[in-house]
Design a protein around this motif. Sequence first.
Motif, PDB file in Angstrom:
ATOM      1  N   GLU A 155      -3.089   3.100  -3.603  1.00 33.56           N
ATOM      2  CA  GLU A 155      -4.455   3.475  -3.971  1.00 33.56           C
ATOM      3  C   GLU A 155      -5.174   2.289  -4.598  1.00 33.56           C
ATOM      4  O   GLU A 155      -4.567   1.515  -5.337  1.00 33.56           O
ATOM      5  N   TYR A 160       8.479   6.673  -7.644  1.00 28.59           N
ATOM      6  CA  TYR A 160       8.358   5.258  -7.991  1.00 28.59           C
ATOM      7  C   TYR A 160       6.873   4.919  -8.053  1.00 28.59           C
ATOM      8  O   TYR A 160       6.090   5.396  -7.232  1.00 28.59           O
ATOM      9  N   LYS A 161       6.504   4.113  -9.038  1.00 27.49           N
ATOM     10  CA  LYS A 161       5.087   3.744  -9.158  1.00 27.49           C
ATOM     11  C   LYS A 161       5.000   2.310  -9.654  1.00 27.49           C
ATOM     12  O   LYS A 161       5.792   1.906 -10.521  1.00 27.49           O
ATOM     13  N   GLN A 187       2.755   4.010  -4.835  1.00 25.49           N
ATOM     14  CA  GLN A 187       3.532   5.192  -5.237  1.00 25.49           C
ATOM     15  C   GLN A 187       4.467   5.643  -4.133  1.00 25.49           C
ATOM     16  O   GLN A 187       4.097   5.601  -2.948  1.00 25.49           O
ATOM     17  N   MET A 195       1.871  -0.811 -10.463  1.00 25.85           N
ATOM     18  CA  MET A 195       0.496  -1.315 -10.356  1.00 25.85           C
ATOM     19  C   MET A 195       0.606  -2.791 -10.026  1.00 25.85           C
ATOM     20  O   MET A 195       1.176  -3.558 -10.821  1.00 25.85           O
ATOM     21  N   TRP A 252       4.934   7.345   1.009  1.00 28.62           N
ATOM     22  CA  TRP A 252       4.422   6.277   0.150  1.00 28.62           C
ATOM     23  C   TRP A 252       2.946   6.058   0.444  1.00 28.62           C
ATOM     24  O   TRP A 252       2.469   6.360   1.547  1.00 28.62           O
ATOM     25  N   LEU A 287       6.473  12.297  -8.472  1.00 29.47           N
ATOM     26  CA  LEU A 287       6.480  10.838  -8.384  1.00 29.47           C
ATOM     27  C   LEU A 287       7.914  10.290  -8.501  1.00 29.47           C
ATOM     28  O   LEU A 287       8.651  10.652  -9.412  1.00 29.47           O
ATOM     29  N   ARG A 330      -7.643   4.955  -0.534  1.00 29.01           N
ATOM     30  CA  ARG A 330      -6.186   4.792  -0.455  1.00 29.01           C
ATOM     31  C   ARG A 330      -5.729   4.542   0.977  1.00 29.01           C
ATOM     32  O   ARG A 330      -6.520   4.601   1.920  1.00 29.01           O
ATOM     33  N   CYS A 357       6.431   9.198  -3.404  1.00 26.75           N
ATOM     34  CA  CYS A 357       6.475  10.565  -3.932  1.00 26.75           C
ATOM     35  C   CYS A 357       7.339  11.458  -3.052  1.00 26.75           C
ATOM     36  O   CYS A 357       7.516  11.190  -1.857  1.00 26.75           O
ATOM     37  N   ASP A 402      -2.322   0.630  -6.718  1.00 23.93           N
ATOM     38  CA  ASP A 402      -1.406   1.581  -7.347  1.00 23.93           C
ATOM     39  C   ASP A 402      -0.446   2.062  -6.256  1.00 23.93           C
ATOM     40  O   ASP A 402      -0.796   2.903  -5.421  1.00 23.93           O
TER      41      ASP A 402
END
Lengths: 330, 403
Positions: free
Chosen positions: A218, A189-190, A178, A192, A215, A187, A238, A180, A176
């Motif tokens: 996880e 940008y995210k 991210q 998977m 950034w 958030l 993470r 932030c 995951d």
Amino acid sequence: MRHLILCISLLLATQVTAQYTNACIVTSVSGEATTRLSSSQEERPLIPGPVSKDATIILKRDARVNLMFDNRTVLLNEPGKFLVRDYVKANTPSGKKKSFFGRFFQFLSDGLTNTSNTKTMENYHEQYLNKSSGGIKGFAGTEYGILACTPVTGRMQARSEVDFSWFSAGDSILYDFQICDFQSDGLIYKAMVTDTTLGVPFNKLALEPGRKYYWMVEKKRLGALNPMFAFTDDPAQRSPKVEFVIDDAVVSESIKALEAMEEYQETDDEVTRLLMKAQYLEEQQAIYSAYQAYQEASQLDASNTLVKQALAAFLIRQGLVNAATKVLGH
Amino acid sequence: MKNWLRKLYDPHSILVTVLIFAFIYLFRFLFLNMHALDPFNYGIKDYEITDIVYSQLHDPSDEGVQQDIILLNSGSEVNRNRLAKTLQQLQELEPAVVGIDILFDQIRDTRQDSFLNETLRSFPNIVLAAELPLYDQQKKQFDSLTNCHPYFCGGQQLGFTNFVSEETSTIRLFAPLQATTMGLEKAFSVQVAEAYAPERVAQLLQRGGKVERINYTGSSTFGNFYKYSYDQLLDSVLFEQIKANARFKDKIVLVGFVGNHQPGEPDLDRLFTPLNQRYAGKTLPDMYGMEIHANIINMILDGNYIFEFPLWLLEVLAWLYCYANVLLIRRIYEKIPDQFHGITRLLQIAEFLIIFFLIAFLFYFFRIQLDFASGILALVLAYDFVMIYESFIRKRIKYLQNL
């Protein structure tokens, strides 16, 4: 008076015949711990609550479990597998648990025998040497479950695509990713992903110049009920939160300043020029651009050990020891 | 006068008793306030004999796991977005009362704050934490509760998280109610307990004490409270498991920071309690603030309060005890002067052990706090004061010789 004696006798009797609960209860779990009832059964995450004596508790690194049985509390904090029944047996002292009276007389006798003072320490100093020490462990700090491979940190341009990469954390794992906002944790940008690299178009993200972001990646279990929702802030799950600041001018201005330098102009060798550029950009905290310059130099002359060593030293300065090891091919 | 009463009456013993207590009172006023004796004073001022009962004789694991109160660890850095999401998850678990031991002292991020506020207000029974400001000596009351922004706290049930203690001393007392300019405010733990079992809080308030002693059960370290973390509620797999066993249903859930007392963890909201394994001298804080609230709530729900003797009764007992000792020592001095020293010293040691046992016994089994420090000090001084009186004072004052 008779009533008082009766009362005290009753209390004494309850002390002697005190029966403790026979259940095993997990009262708290921190970190990653699982349990399974038999070797054929699937592992399930361990949560606080009763646990069968036939169960096995599996602790990952940095996990801690408080287990209560027979009115005794024990802490499991070493990684490994623990069969509850065996663990209970091994941690149950042979004698009965001391009653109030036992503890009282133990306290009095300890007061007479355990008289630790400076004079005793002087005379029997060997017994006290392992009780305290100064200093810390090398590379102390939290160990993260995912390690970054590229140094996307420092001052960054928001003009092009940025390549993020990290080391694999095992099979069947979702990552995951991210980006932030540092101040608000909002958030930006995210994604998977199943791969360990990801190109992010910084020019299309709403990144504000002068603002700090971070950034991180996880781990998620592949096949979890709702992977998009799962949240965790366990470092073992993470990567570190790597900070960066958007500064479009830093790279162009640094390159301009570098090109104006006589030393730079006099150098004909492209590899040397790239190394100078990398070093200068690093001094200006444009870490990712410096990394790109090192990479370029490395691709230009793949057999040059000096370039490899310079890149490895740069990565170590960024705290990416594993990435440096990979560059040196160890 | 009856014969046995005459035997008990001895003017010399009365005089020695008066001298002993004059010395004790002088000692309290002068010596315990001298800075030169600070290392000794700090130790003795923050020490009670019953601390030994808590730290050495009481085994918190005997108390088992408290079923009505669950601790939910928020971690040391509270992200309001995560907190709101956790609370939403928590709502599905149907707790009876939620106590948030986190101070929302300011507005930070409009989107996150609004999300959190909406979530907080969707709970039917929630208690938020606030703090009492500095006491106004002139007005003789506190100003209104602080450190809870009206955006979050307006119209919500609030409770103050302050304890009655100095900055680094042991937390033994709490104030259930406190008068402020906005009226009577309740302590956080009392407010939570009231939301869960109002009749129990009525029982507490009927006791009428301005402050109450905390009857400690244990902590999450000793396994006395179930402790969950945000991560466990936010992980979908774990959440389903937690939901299935219904542990949170109709329970009190306290949300806040409860660490593991591990190196590297922030030294946040950690306080000293009598359960500390080192009951005197230099030590580390042993309990998190939220665990102390949990102990207070537990005490209120069980109605298991600590009983204290009134101060006047303790003083009377100490005087009587001292007089009895002086009388006995003087009798030994008169009847068997050869063995006087040995017998008296042995008597003092034996009496000290018996009193210590009695204090520990009463506190351990009945939670009766017998603060008998004056009596013990009088016992220690009795022998020396009898000697001073007989060999120095009495010989110089004629009136006393003829008494």
